[in-house]
Design an enzyme around this catalytic site. Sequence first.
Site, PDB file in Angstrom:
ATOM      1  N   GLU A  37       7.346  -0.967 -10.331  1.00 48.35           N
ATOM      2  CA  GLU A  37       6.847  -0.627 -11.659  1.00 48.35           C
ATOM      3  C   GLU A  37       5.390  -1.049 -11.860  1.00 48.35           C
ATOM      4  OE1 GLU A  37       7.061   1.234 -15.296  1.00 48.35           O
ATOM      5  OE2 GLU A  37       8.528   1.247 -13.658  1.00 48.35           O
ATOM      6  N   GLY A  96       2.481   1.305  -0.360  1.00 52.26           N
ATOM      7  CA  GLY A  96       3.789   1.913  -0.511  1.00 52.26           C
ATOM      8  C   GLY A  96       4.868   0.951  -0.961  1.00 52.26           C
ATOM      9  N   SER A 136       6.097  -7.335  -6.673  1.00 47.86           N
ATOM     10  CA  SER A 136       5.562  -7.299  -5.315  1.00 47.86           C
ATOM     11  C   SER A 136       6.550  -6.556  -4.423  1.00 47.86           C
ATOM     12  CB  SER A 136       5.357  -8.719  -4.768  1.00 47.86           C
ATOM     13  OG  SER A 136       5.009  -8.688  -3.396  1.00 47.86           O
ATOM     14  N   SER A 137       6.020  -5.758  -3.527  1.00 51.86           N
ATOM     15  CA  SER A 137       6.891  -5.066  -2.569  1.00 51.86           C
ATOM     16  C   SER A 137       7.647  -6.064  -1.709  1.00 51.86           C
ATOM     17  CB  SER A 137       6.053  -4.131  -1.689  1.00 51.86           C
ATOM     18  OG  SER A 137       5.397  -3.161  -2.479  1.00 51.86           O
ATOM     19  N   ARG A 138       7.064  -7.228  -1.484  1.00 51.77           N
ATOM     20  CA  ARG A 138       7.713  -8.243  -0.646  1.00 51.77           C
ATOM     21  C   ARG A 138       8.952  -8.843  -1.307  1.00 51.77           C
ATOM     22  NH1 ARG A 138       4.237  -9.635   3.601  1.00 51.77           N
ATOM     23  NH2 ARG A 138       2.074  -8.954   3.308  1.00 51.77           N
ATOM     24  N   HIS A 198       2.949  -0.845  -9.605  1.00 47.49           N
ATOM     25  CA  HIS A 198       2.142   0.253  -9.087  1.00 47.49           C
ATOM     26  C   HIS A 198       2.116   1.421 -10.073  1.00 47.49           C
ATOM     27  CE1 HIS A 198       3.479  -1.547  -5.086  1.00 47.49           C
ATOM     28  NE2 HIS A 198       2.162  -1.633  -5.034  1.00 47.49           N
ATOM     29  N   GLN A 228      -8.071 -10.771  -4.234  1.00 48.53           N
ATOM     30  CA  GLN A 228      -8.405  -9.478  -3.658  1.00 48.53           C
ATOM     31  C   GLN A 228      -9.258  -8.666  -4.628  1.00 48.53           C
ATOM     32  OE1 GLN A 228      -5.546  -6.861  -1.410  1.00 48.53           O
ATOM     33  NE2 GLN A 228      -5.674  -5.649  -3.276  1.00 48.53           N
ATOM     34  N   ASP A 231      -2.939  -9.787  -7.429  1.00 47.85           N
ATOM     35  CA  ASP A 231      -3.792 -10.065  -6.276  1.00 47.85           C
ATOM     36  C   ASP A 231      -5.203 -10.380  -6.763  1.00 47.85           C
ATOM     37  OD1 ASP A 231      -1.851  -9.487  -4.116  1.00 47.85           O
ATOM     38  OD2 ASP A 231      -1.904  -7.471  -4.956  1.00 47.85           O
TER      39      ASP A 231
END
Length: 276
Positions: A31, A27, A181-183, A33, A149, A146
């Site tokens: 952009e 969540g 990044s969401s962060r 995502h 990952q 990532d």
Amino acid sequence: MKICTTVQEMRQARATLGTVGFVPTMGFLHEGHLSLVRRARKENEAVIVSLFVNPIQFGSPDDLANYPRALERDIALLKEEGVACVFTPEAAEFYPQGFATQVDVGGVALELEGPSRPGHFAGVATVLTKFFNIVQPQRAYFGQKDAQQCAVVQRFVQDLNIPVEVITLPTWREDDGLAGSSRNSRLTGGERRRAPVLHQALCRARDLVQAGERRRAVLEGAMRDVLVKASLTEIDYVTVVNPETFQTQDMVPENALALLAVRLGAVRLIDNLPLG
């Protein structure tokens, strides 16, 4: 667009769809995502997106609690993108009382982020195995940001014979080079202005490789110098690896991958760049 909050609802919704492209997220969409969603729409009859902050991949309770969330905004964005279904389960739905199984990946999961974030990749592999089993997608989409990952996902999908094609797309970046990044939303104004230095350090290594440099120590030293000159001294790692094994060697291959992890205030940022 259908919103599913339980495994049963998701299975029922999936049964009505044809080929599915799956975009797993935690969540707070950006952009990057949405670029995955758009690619998935082009290649599949339907797109399913998960919005789930996975508790078992966080080592710190504070990190889990502080992870940014914007469920209503995310759902609105996905509706605009023509997503068929959003899967947003509660943690208790996904990990009910007595849950005791995890997918523990070796190899690439033991490097870099592995020791830096103990248990992280087991949490990622476990939640994605569950998602793949429930959603039954033909294709799953991830971002190169990532990179480790992505390699871990490729590994367990192959090892466990999971019938899903894992597709990795290039890192989406802001105009100044900062990886999406969401962060990033947790950075202060001053930290945000300094954050593009991560990409600048990676680009320095790429320039050296393109000029013929192959010595890992030289490349790592050059990246570290860029960070330190910008007063980014809380460095977790700066390295160059083989992108298939994520292991280092003194003389790097032409397709080497540069990676770094740096803390800016309370936020830990990672980034990487193919050097070939």
